[in-house]
Scaffold this motif. Structure first.
Motif, short mmCIF file in Angstrom:
data_model
loop_
_atom_site.label_atom_id
_atom_site.label_comp_id
_atom_site.label_asym_id
_atom_site.label_seq_id
_atom_site.Cartn_x
_atom_site.Cartn_y
_atom_site.Cartn_z
N THR A 18 0.43 -1.02 -0.17
CA THR A 18 -0.04 0.06 0.30
C THR A 18 1.22 1.28 0.41
O THR A 18 0.79 2.20 -0.83
CB THR A 18 -0.50 0.16 1.25
N ILE A 19 1.98 1.14 0.80
CA ILE A 19 2.75 2.67 1.04
C ILE A 19 3.66 2.51 -0.60
O ILE A 19 3.86 3.50 -0.73
CB ILE A 19 3.59 2.12 2.80
N SER A 20 4.11 1.86 -0.50
CA SER A 20 5.11 1.79 -2.02
C SER A 20 4.17 2.12 -3.26
O SER A 20 4.40 2.77 -4.23
CB SER A 20 6.09 0.60 -2.30
N ASN A 21 2.98 1.46 -3.30
CA ASN A 21 1.84 2.18 -4.41
C ASN A 21 1.36 3.29 -4.01
O ASN A 21 1.80 4.39 -4.89
CB ASN A 21 0.75 1.15 -4.54
N LEU A 22 1.56 3.87 -3.14
CA LEU A 22 1.04 5.29 -2.74
C LEU A 22 2.24 6.25 -2.96
O LEU A 22 1.86 7.28 -3.20
CB LEU A 22 0.47 5.15 -1.43
N TYR A 23 3.11 5.71 -2.87
CA TYR A 23 4.69 6.65 -3.08
C TYR A 23 4.61 6.86 -4.58
O TYR A 23 5.31 7.96 -5.42
CB TYR A 23 5.88 5.98 -2.03
N LEU A 24 4.46 5.86 -5.27
CA LEU A 24 4.34 6.23 -6.52
C LEU A 24 3.64 6.55 -7.12
O LEU A 24 3.58 7.44 -8.42
CB LEU A 24 4.18 4.36 -6.98
N ALA A 25 2.48 7.23 -6.56
CA ALA A 25 0.79 8.15 -6.99
C ALA A 25 1.49 9.31 -6.38
O ALA A 25 1.34 10.54 -7.40
CB ALA A 25 0.40 7.50 -6.52
N ILE A 26 2.54 9.47 -5.42
CA ILE A 26 2.63 10.71 -4.73
C ILE A 26 3.45 11.67 -5.93
O ILE A 26 3.18 12.51 -6.42
CB ILE A 26 2.87 10.67 -3.42
N GLU A 27 4.58 10.54 -6.36
CA GLU A 27 5.83 10.71 -7.00
C GLU A 27 5.24 11.50 -8.45
O GLU A 27 6.00 12.69 -8.88
CB GLU A 27 6.72 9.89 -7.36
N HIS A 28 4.41 10.49 -9.31
CA HIS A 28 3.82 11.64 -10.05
C HIS A 28 2.40 12.55 -9.68
O HIS A 28 1.79 12.99 -10.49
CB HIS A 28 2.25 10.45 -10.82
N ASP A 29 2.65 13.34 -8.56
CA ASP A 29 1.42 14.43 -8.08
C ASP A 29 -0.07 13.81 -8.91
O ASP A 29 -0.98 14.17 -9.20
CB ASP A 29 2.28 15.48 -9.07
N LEU A 30 -0.49 12.48 -8.36
CA LEU A 30 -1.73 12.24 -8.87
C LEU A 30 -2.07 12.17 -7.45
O LEU A 30 -1.68 12.95 -6.29
CB LEU A 30 -1.88 10.42 -8.55
N GLU A 31 -3.95 13.06 -7.37
CA GLU A 31 -4.88 13.21 -6.11
C GLU A 31 -5.02 11.51 -5.66
O GLU A 31 -5.74 11.01 -6.47
CB GLU A 31 -6.21 13.86 -7.11
N ILE A 32 -5.46 11.64 -4.31
CA ILE A 32 -5.36 10.29 -3.85
C ILE A 32 -6.94 11.21 -3.45
O ILE A 32 -6.94 11.59 -2.62
CB ILE A 32 -4.72 9.99 -2.45
N ILE A 33 -7.56 9.18 -3.26
CA ILE A 33 -9.04 9.29 -2.86
C ILE A 33 -9.05 7.99 -1.62
O ILE A 33 -8.78 6.84 -2.59
CB ILE A 33 -10.05 9.63 -3.28
N PRO A 34 -8.35 8.54 -0.90
CA PRO A 34 -8.56 7.30 0.38
C PRO A 34 -10.24 6.24 0.04
O PRO A 34 -10.64 7.25 0.65
CB PRO A 34 -7.90 7.38 1.52
N VAL A 35 -9.61 4.96 0.36
CA VAL A 35 -10.98 4.50 0.22
C VAL A 35 -11.22 3.28 0.93
O VAL A 35 -9.62 2.29 1.18
CB VAL A 35 -11.99 3.97 -0.35
N LEU A 36 -11.63 3.16 2.68
CA LEU A 36 -11.79 1.94 2.90
C LEU A 36 -12.65 0.57 2.70
O LEU A 36 -14.14 1.41 2.96
CB LEU A 36 -12.19 2.39 4.68
N ASN A 37 -12.38 0.07 2.06
CA ASN A 37 -12.81 -0.94 1.98
C ASN A 37 -13.49 -2.88 2.70
O ASN A 37 -11.87 -2.20 3.99
CB ASN A 37 -12.41 -1.98 0.73
N LYS A 38 -14.30 -3.72 3.13
CA LYS A 38 -14.40 -4.42 3.37
C LYS A 38 -14.99 -3.97 4.71
O LYS A 38 -14.47 -4.03 6.26
CB LYS A 38 -12.79 -5.47 3.63
N ILE A 39 -15.27 -3.00 5.16
CA ILE A 39 -16.49 -2.52 6.68
C ILE A 39 -17.19 -3.79 6.77
O ILE A 39 -17.41 -2.95 7.89
CB ILE A 39 -17.26 -1.23 6.16
N ASP A 40 -18.14 -4.25 6.28
CA ASP A 40 -18.99 -5.00 6.45
C ASP A 40 -18.33 -6.55 7.18
O ASP A 40 -18.90 -7.44 7.82
CB ASP A 40 -19.80 -5.47 5.20
N LEU A 41 -16.95 -6.48 7.14
CA LEU A 41 -15.91 -7.71 7.68
C LEU A 41 -16.62 -7.21 9.61
O LEU A 41 -16.11 -6.43 9.79
CB LEU A 41 -14.53 -8.31 7.29
N PRO A 42 -16.40 -9.33 9.33
CA PRO A 42 -16.92 -8.91 11.39
C PRO A 42 -15.21 -8.37 12.06
O PRO A 42 -15.13 -7.86 12.49
CB PRO A 42 -17.09 -10.15 12.13
#
Length: 596
Positions: free
Chosen positions: A113-137
Motif C-alpha cells: 500500500t505504502i510503496s504504491n502510494l509513494y509511486l502515485a505521489i511522485e507523479h502528483d496524483l490526487e489520492i482518494i482514500p477508500v476503506l474497503n470491506k467495512i462489512d467484515l466482522p
C-alpha cells in the motif's frame, strides 16, 4: 466529450485488499456491463489470474457516468497488488491524474500500500482514500482510518467507507472521482503526443497498442510515427476501451484509447514510447524509467529445435508483459536458450506458466540468480548474471553483490522470528518503528541473492501470513563470494552452478549433493555427484549403480570363482561409466529452490 468531463484514474492497493471486486462494482454502477457479461473479477481475463485470485496485468476500461446532469467519461485502470508486478502499476500511474487508494478495514495498511502510494505521489496524483470491506466482522474502521490519516495527512471525513462485496459506498466513490480528481490538462491544437502504456498481440490483426493522449488528437487514417523506434504506420482503427473495443473516428486530448495498424513485428512497439503524426511531429513524452530486473534465470526449450519458436513466443509475451527482459545464451548442458530478467520469483513462475499455456511451449528453467559485478585484476568491471560468465578465481580482484532495503510490516508478536530470519539471511536491521500499538515496521539491508529463493514463503510462515514485504534496490557492496560448481562423474553441469557466499558454500554444496542423489535416476554405472569451488571438492554423494546379481549361479565352491565374476563385472561397469552419460531430470534443475 469536453476535456473537463474526462477523468483518468487507477486503483492501487496491497494484494487481496479488494481492488478487482471494487472495479466490478464500479462497472455495475455505471451500467458498463450487461447482466449476461457479469462475472466475478471481470477485468481479470487471464486463466492464471482467475485461478490464483491475483491480478497480473493492469486492465484499462472506459465507463460513462452522469453526475449532476452532466455526462462524464471515466477511464479506469485496475492494477496488480503484488510487489513482483509493481512495474505494471508504475505504467498505469503515468497515464492517470488520480488514484483510489484501497485499504482493507480488517488488515490495515501494508507494505505494498505504502510503496504504491509513494509511486502515485511522485507523479502528483490526487489520492482518494477508500476503506474497503467495512462489512467484515473483524473490520477496525477507526484504527485503520487513523493509519491512513498518519500516512497521507488527509482529514477523517475525506476517507470513503465501502464494501465492494455488498455494494456499499459505490455511488460516493463515483461522485468523489468527479469532484476530487482533476480533469486532464493538454491542448488539442498542439502536435500529437500520445504515450503507449500497454500493448497486446492479436494473432489476426497484429499488435494492439493502448495509449493516453497528452496533446493533440489522433484520427482514423492518420499517418503516425513511433518516436522511439522511428517507424511510421497508418492508423487503421482507433477507439475506446469499453468492455469490448469500440471503434471511433477520433481520440482527443486527455482520453485513453487503442490503436490497430497491422504491426506484425513485436520489436517495433515499446511500452513508454510516444506516438506522434508523421507530418507534424511532437516531442517525446517523458515516460517512466526502464525496468530493473531483480532475478535472472535461463529459459531453455526442452527440444533444442524449438529455439526459434521460443524466441517468437518470448517476443509476443514481452508485448503483454513489458517488465520481462531477455537475451539469447547457450549452455553446455541445455543447448540454446535465453537469459531472462524477472522482477521476482512469482513473476518468473507466471512467465513460465504463460509460455506453457498461451504459446504451448515446454521449457526448462535454470537456477535463478541475481546480477553480480566482477572486478578483474586487469580490465573493466563485468556484469555477471549467470555463474558461467564468471572469470577464473585467480583473475578476479573482488566481487560485488546487490543489496536491497527491505521494509517489513508485521504484528509485534512476530518481531523476534522476523529479525532472526533476516539475520540468518545476512541482513542488518536499520530501523524499527511502531506504526500502531501492535503493528511494527522493520527496515533491513539484505543481499538480494538471499531473498531470491524462499525468503517470502518463510516470512509468511513465521508471521502466520501477517507480514508484508516491499523492497527497493540500494546498490552494490563488496562481498566474499565463490562459484560453487556441481560435477557429475567429473563433468561440470553449468546449469546447476551457483554463486554463493563463502561462509554458506559448504552447507549449500552438501545439501545440494544430497538432494541430487535423490533426484537423479540410477544408471547401470555408479555416478559421483560432487560440489566444488575451483578445483577443490567440498562435498560428495554417490548414486549407486543398478547391478545384476552375477553370483546367483554360484553355490558353494571356491571364493576365487566368485571374485573372478565380480572383477569382470567391475571392469564392465568402469567401461560403461566412460561412455555412459547422465540424464538429468527437470526436477534436478529446480532442486536448488527446494533446499531448506
Amino acid at each position: 466529450m469536453e476535456m473537463k468531463n474526462i477523468r483518468n484514474f487507477c486503483i492501487i492497493a496491497h494484494i487481496d485488499h479488494g481492488k478487482s471486486t471494487l472495479a466490478d462494482r464500479l462497472l455495475d454502477a455505471t451500467q458498463s456491463v450487461t447482466e449476461r457479461e457479469k462475472k466475478e473479477q471481470l477485468l481479470d481475463n487471464m486463466d492464471l489470474e482467475r485461478e490464483r485470485g491475483i491480478t497480473i496485468k493492469s486492465h484499462a476500461i472506459q465507463m460513462d457516468y452522469i453526475y449532476k446532469g452532466e455526462p462524464y467519461i471515466y477511464n479506469l485502470i485496475d492494477t496488480p497488488g503484488h510487489v513482483d508486478f509493481s512495474y505494471e502499476v508504475s505504467r498505469s500511474i503515468a497515464a492517470c491524474e488520480g488514484a483510489l487508494l484501497i485499504v482493507d478495514a480488517a488488515q490495515g495498511i501494508q507494505a505494498q500500500t505504502i510503496s504504491n502510494l509513494y509511486l502515485a505521489i511522485e507523479h502528483d496524483l490526487e489520492i482518494i482514500p477508500v476503506l474497503n470491506k467495512i462489512d467484515l466482522p473483524g473490520a477496525m474502521p477507526d484504527e485503520v482510518s487513523d493509519q491512513i490519516i498518519d500516512l497521507i495527512g488527509c482529514k477523517k471525513e475525506e476517507i470513503l467507507h465501502a464494501s465492494a462485496k455488498e455494494g456499499i459506498g459505490i455511488v460516493e466513490i463515483l461522485e468523489a472521482v468527479a469532484e476530487r480528481i482533476p480533469s486532464p490538462k493538454g491542448n488539442k491544437d498542439e502536435p500529437l503526443q500520445a504515450m503507449i502504456f500497454d500493448s497486446v498481440f492479436n494473432p489476426f490483426r497484429g499488435i494492439e497498442v493502448y495509449f493516453r493522449v497528452f496533446n493533440g488528437e489522433i484520427k482514423k487514417g492518420d499517418n503516425i510515427k513511433f518516436i522511439n523506434t522511428g517507424k511510421s504506420y497508418e492508423a487503421d482503427e482507433i477507439g475506446s476501451l469499453k468492455l469490448k473495443q469500440q471503434p471511433k473516428s477520433v481520440v482527443s486530448t486527455g482520453d485513453v484509447g487503442y490503436l490497430i495498424s497491422g504491426i506484425k513485428v513485436a520489436k517495433e512497439v515499446k511500452v513508454g514510447d510516444t506516438i506522434t503524426l508523421t507530418d507534424n511531429p511532437g516531442k517525446a513524452v517523458q515516460g517512466f524509467e526502464n525496468v530493473k530486473p531483480m532475478v535472472f534465470a535461463g529459459i531453455y526449450p526442452v527440444d533444442t529445435s524449438d529455439f526459434e519458436e521460443l524466441r517468437a513466443s518470448m517476443e509476443k509475451l514481452q508485448l503483454n508483459d513489458a517488465s520481462l527482459v531477455w537475451e539469447p545464451e547457450t549452455s553446455a548442458a541445455l543447448g540454446f536458450g535465453f537469459r531472462c530478467g524477472f522482477l521476482g520469483m512469482l513473476h518468473m513462475e507466471i512467465v513460465q506458466e504463460r509460455l506453457e499455456r498461451e504459446f504451448d511451449m515446454t521449457v526448462i528453467t535454470t537456477v535463478p540468480s541475481v546480477q553480480f559485478h566482477a572486478y578483474p585484476k586487469k580490465g573493466e568491471m563485468l556484469k555477471v548474471s549467470a555463474p558461467s560468465e564468471l572469470p577464473e578465481v585467480g583473475d578476479i580482484d573482488h566481487l560485488e553483490e546487490p543489496y536491497i532495503r527491505a521494509q517489513i510490516i508485521t504484528k509485534d508478536e512476530f518481531v523476534g522470528p522476523v529479525i532472526s530470519l533476516c539475520m540468518d539471511k545476512r541482513g542488518e536491521i536499520k530501523n524499527q518503528v511502531y506504526l500502531t500499538q501492535s503493528r511494527v515496521e522493520l527496515t533491513f539491508e539484505i543481499p538480494l541473492a538471499e531473498i531470491v529463493f524462499d525468503f517470502f514463503d518463510k516470512l509468511k510462515t513465521i508471521s502466520k501470513g501477517y507480514a508484508s514485504l516491499d523492497y527497493e534496490l540500494m546498490g552494490y557492496r563488496t562481498s566474499s563470494l565463490v562459484k560453487l560448481e556441481i560435477l557429475l562423474n567429473g563433468d561440470r553441469v553449468d546449469a546447476l552452478s551457483a554463486i554463493v557466499h563463502r561462509d554458506k558454500a559448504y552447507e549449500w554444496g552438501k545439501r545440494l549433493c544430497e538432494k541430487l542423489k535423490e533426484l537423479i535416476p540410477r544408471q547401470q554405472f555408479e555416478i559421483a555427484v560432487q560440489a566444488a569451488i575451483g578445483t577443490k571438492v567440498i562435498a560428495r554423494e554417490t548414486v549407486k549403480a543398478l547391478r545384476k546379481n552375477v553370483l546367483a549361479k554360484c553355490y558353494g565352491g571356491d571364493i576365487t570363482r566368485k571374485r573372478k565374476l565380480l572383477e569382470k563385472q567391475k571392469k564392465g561397469k568402469k567401461r560403461m561409466r566412460q561412455v555412459g552419460n547422465v540424464e538429468i531430470p527437470q526436477e534436478a534443475f529446480m532442486a536448488v529452490l527446494k533446499l531448506d
